[in-house]
Scaffold this active site. Structure first.
Site, PDB file in Angstrom:
ATOM      1  N   ASP A 159      15.241   4.599 -10.878  1.00  0.00           N
ATOM      2  CA  ASP A 159      15.406   4.056 -12.228  1.00  0.00           C
ATOM      3  C   ASP A 159      16.870   3.654 -12.428  1.00  0.00           C
ATOM      4  O   ASP A 159      17.713   3.885 -11.573  1.00  0.00           O
ATOM      5  CB  ASP A 159      14.964   5.070 -13.298  1.00  0.00           C
ATOM      6  N   HIS A 469       9.996   4.273  -4.258  1.00  0.00           N
ATOM      7  CA  HIS A 469      10.024   4.009  -5.705  1.00  0.00           C
ATOM      8  C   HIS A 469      11.482   3.764  -6.077  1.00  0.00           C
ATOM      9  O   HIS A 469      12.209   4.690  -6.437  1.00  0.00           O
ATOM     10  CB  HIS A 469       9.448   5.224  -6.441  1.00  0.00           C
ATOM     11  N   ASP A 513       3.677   6.780   0.990  1.00  0.00           N
ATOM     12  CA  ASP A 513       4.685   5.713   1.035  1.00  0.00           C
ATOM     13  C   ASP A 513       4.181   4.511   0.246  1.00  0.00           C
ATOM     14  O   ASP A 513       3.873   3.468   0.809  1.00  0.00           O
ATOM     15  CB  ASP A 513       4.987   5.340   2.489  1.00  0.00           C
ATOM     16  N   GLU A 522      10.326   8.601  -4.558  1.00  0.00           N
ATOM     17  CA  GLU A 522      11.511   8.040  -5.213  1.00  0.00           C
ATOM     18  C   GLU A 522      12.750   8.380  -4.379  1.00  0.00           C
ATOM     19  O   GLU A 522      12.692   9.157  -3.431  1.00  0.00           O
ATOM     20  CB  GLU A 522      11.662   8.599  -6.651  1.00  0.00           C
TER      21      GLU A 522
HETATM   22  O1  9MR Z   1      14.645  15.601  -9.531  1.00  0.00           O
HETATM   23  C1  9MR Z   1      14.018  15.800 -10.793  1.00  0.00           C
HETATM   24  C2  9MR Z   1      12.924  16.820 -10.626  1.00  0.00           C
HETATM   25  O2  9MR Z   1      13.453  18.085 -10.272  1.00  0.00           O
HETATM   26  C3  9MR Z   1      12.120  16.929 -11.918  1.00  0.00           C
HETATM   27  O3  9MR Z   1      11.014  17.765 -11.706  1.00  0.00           O
HETATM   28  C4  9MR Z   1      11.660  15.533 -12.358  1.00  0.00           C
HETATM   29  C5  9MR Z   1      10.882  15.536 -13.658  1.00  0.00           C
HETATM   30  O4  9MR Z   1      11.696  15.894 -14.724  1.00  0.00           O
HETATM   31  O5  9MR Z   1      12.780  14.679 -12.498  1.00  0.00           O
HETATM   32  C6  9MR Z   1      13.478  14.485 -11.309  1.00  0.00           C
HETATM   33  O6  9MR Z   1      14.562  13.640 -11.538  1.00  0.00           O
HETATM   34  C7  9MR Z   1      14.286  12.299 -11.887  1.00  0.00           C
HETATM   35  C8  9MR Z   1      14.996  12.020 -13.194  1.00  0.00           C
HETATM   36  O7  9MR Z   1      14.397  12.778 -14.214  1.00  0.00           O
HETATM   37  C9  9MR Z   1      15.002  10.535 -13.554  1.00  0.00           C
HETATM   38  N1  9MR Z   1      15.511   9.729 -12.472  1.00  0.00           N
HETATM   39  C10 9MR Z   1      14.783   9.949 -11.241  1.00  0.00           C
HETATM   40  C11 9MR Z   1      14.876  11.385 -10.810  1.00  0.00           C
HETATM   41  C12 9MR Z   1      14.221  11.608  -9.452  1.00  0.00           C
HETATM   42  O8  9MR Z   1      12.840  11.456  -9.488  1.00  0.00           O
END
Ligand code: 9MR
Length: 543
Positions: A159, A469, A513, A522
């Site tokens: 993102d 992602h 994937d 991601e």
């Molecule tokens: O790495 C984060 C993970 O531990 C959490 O469970 C998840 C849901 O809150 O979010 C992950 O972090 C994401 C972040 O919230 C937004 N940008 C992408 C991050 C990686 O997926």
């Protein structure tokens, strides 16, 4: 005969340094021995397989092969029963250098508020996006008027958000390798705009993020939580983005992690940029003072915001990291007292997510500077770290894939890399080879010796991650994703199951994937950071 390449053999698809541990797994196949052959099909090594039984997390019957004693540089395959062969791999010096360079350069590709020029980005050149020079204040900041100039920094992940807590963690983790090897990669440029300015590129790349981090501090010392729109954008390029960007929230964790990484950076950038270093320390102390008065403010997404939450309501570890760095930077008693107080609450844990790993970063800085601590405190930290590393080694020894993890959560690859990270620090501390061998066995998992068979670093290996992602990779119409990113990895919580059809019920295979899989595929800055550390450490000591 001519053996066919098979997914049943799982091996580090990048390869091995001559002196490294060299192992692979063979799954669900009847065999008792293996051969290593070179490109001309000449046998160079043969050995027996060890039966390690069924791994519950993958449902596979696993055999392990070990050819660590074979050290001749070259390109090879493992062959089983003369019928199946592994992906090719190399044994060589400089083994991890290309992967290391790519893993660092991925941060350049994540730079917000600037274009990626063709000169540096090649086919991944793109227009600038997210100027972030007039961000609106969300009411959750306590402000209603004005805007904030918060340009620069890296996009967090797939993102386009920018989040203080894991930005601080990522920089903190990578600063350790520069502290340990300040001259590493002296003559190895990454071809970024700063290359050739007399400063090693990683120092410059981290500064790009540190300069953004500093913009997120309010006048009262508190630090805003994140800079995102109210929701995630579609899969578009940065230059096509047009959502309003907000400064959102202010919390104890974001303020303390800011305090920690800026104190750490002020100490380590003192010679490179003394003026900046002084300002960073000042900002850090102001943040600490705010957090002492506001010691329990957890961030929660406001009702109208749906971007990442990085939920955390336990702050003793953030206090510990900040106090440790502030002590090392200032030697003041107040920080020393706080550091010791919070260390009492430190619990050695495996499989820490970003949320808890901040404490380890503090711990590692202290260990690196143990001579500046009183002997008793230093000794307890050393014993604690060795105990943790030994526990990891014991788990590795009992594990069919020679890792120390059985729970696969969001970003599991970073949990695994963080274990390798801890082992590298133990090696640094003791010089004991066993920790290095452990770190290598774990790294093998990331590059192919795992239950999915993927090499999880984009652009590397034979079974490649193709559809992370990651918005630019999805929108740029180039077949290959932007190189140098660690994919999140198997995640048995499968939060994206409504959009993604997983092919396996097993936790260690809960990885797809496909671009839609934000829960398993991601990329993220704090997943790459331990990869950079571990690749750099192994490259330094094995080369
Ligand atoms: O790495 C984060 C993970 O531990 C959490 O469970 C998840 C849901 O809150 O979010 C992950 O972090 C994401 C972040 O919230 C937004 N940008 C992408 C991050 C990686 O997926």
């Amino acid at each position: 005969g001519s053996a066919k390449i098979s997914d049943q053999i799982r091996i580090n698809q990048i390869g091995f340094y001559p002196s490294s541990a060299k192992q692979f797994t063979l799954v669900d196949t009847k065999a008792s021995s293996f051969k290593v052959v070179d490109g001309y099909k000449n046998k160079v090594y043969s050995g027996e397989l060890i039966d390690l039984g069924t791994w519950e997390a993958s449902g596979e019957k696993v055999m392990l092969g070990d050819f660590s004693s074979f050290t001749a540089p070259g390109a090879y395959y493992v062959v089983i029963n003369d019928t199946i062969a592994s992906y090719p791999f190399k044994i060589k010096k400089e083994l991890y250098l290309p992967a290391l360079k790519a893993a660092i350069k991925s941060y350049y590709f994540q730079r917000a508020s600037m274009a990626i020029e063709e000169e540096y980005g090649g086919e991944y050149a793109r227009a600038a996006g997210h100027p972030d020079d007039e961000c609106l204040f969300h009411p959750s900041t306590g402000k209603s008027k004005g805007t904030l100039n918060s340009k620069g920094g890296w996009y967090d992940a797939g993102d386009y958000g920018k989040y203080i807590v894991n930005a601080s963690l990522s920089v903190g983790q990578m600063l350790l390798i520069l502290e340990q090897y300040p001259k590493m990669m002296t003559n190895i440029g990454l071809n970024i705009p700063e290359t050739g300015n007399g400063i090693i590129d990683l120092w410059d790349e981290l500064r790009y993020e540190l300069d953004w981090i500093q913009t997120m501090q309010d006048d009262d010392g508190g630090v805003y939580f994140k800079l995102t729109a109210k929701g995630f954008s579609g899969f578009i390029m940065p230059g096509d983005y047009d959502l309003d960007r907000y400064i959102i929230g202010k919390s104890t964790a974001s303020t303390l992690d800011f305090a920690a990484v800026l104190a750490q950076a002020s100490r380590l950038y003192k010679e490179i940029d003394p003026e900046w270093s002084e300002k960073a320390l000042d900002a850090s102390e102001k943040a600490w003072a705010w957090a002492e008065k506001n010691d329990n403010i957890a961030f929660k997404n406001p009702e109208d915001v749906s971007t990442g939450e990085y939920g955390d309501n336990e702050f003793s570890d953030d206090f510990f990291w900040a106090a440790s760095e502030l002590y090392l930077a200032t030697k003041k008693d107040t920080y020393s007292n706080a550091m010791k107080k919070y260390e009492q609450e430190y619990k050695h844990q495996l499989a820490d997510s970003w949320k808890n790993f901040v404490r380890n970063v503090g711990f590692h800085s202290l260990l690196e500077n143990k001579d500046e601590l009183d002997a008793e405190f230093a000794n307890s930290l050393i014993q604690g770290h060795k105990a943790l590393a030994n526990e990891i080694l014991q788990k590795i020894d009992r594990h069919p894939y020679r890792i120390a993890l059985d729970d696969f959560e969001w970003g599991s690859n970073s949990d695994i890399l963080n274990q390798a990270y801890i082992l590298c620090v133990a090696h640094r501390l003791t010089g004991d080879e066993k920790y290095l061998l452990g770190a290598e066995q774990i790294s093998d998992y990331i590059f192919g010796k795992n239950a999915t068979g993927y090499c999880f670093l984009t652009g590397f290996g034979s079974k490649k991650v193709m559809f992370p992602h990651h918005r630019p990779s999805g929108a740029d119409s180039i077949p290959d994703p932007v190189p140098g990113f660690i994919a999140g990895g198997p995640n048995n919580d499968r939060q994206d199951a409504h959009e993604v059809t997983y092919q396996s019920e097993f936790p260690a295979k809960a990885y797809m994937d496909v671009e839609a899989s934000f829960a398993s595929n991601e990329v993220c800055i704090n997943w790459n950071a331990p990869a950079v550390y571990v690749l750099a450490y192994l490259q330094q000591v094995r080369n």
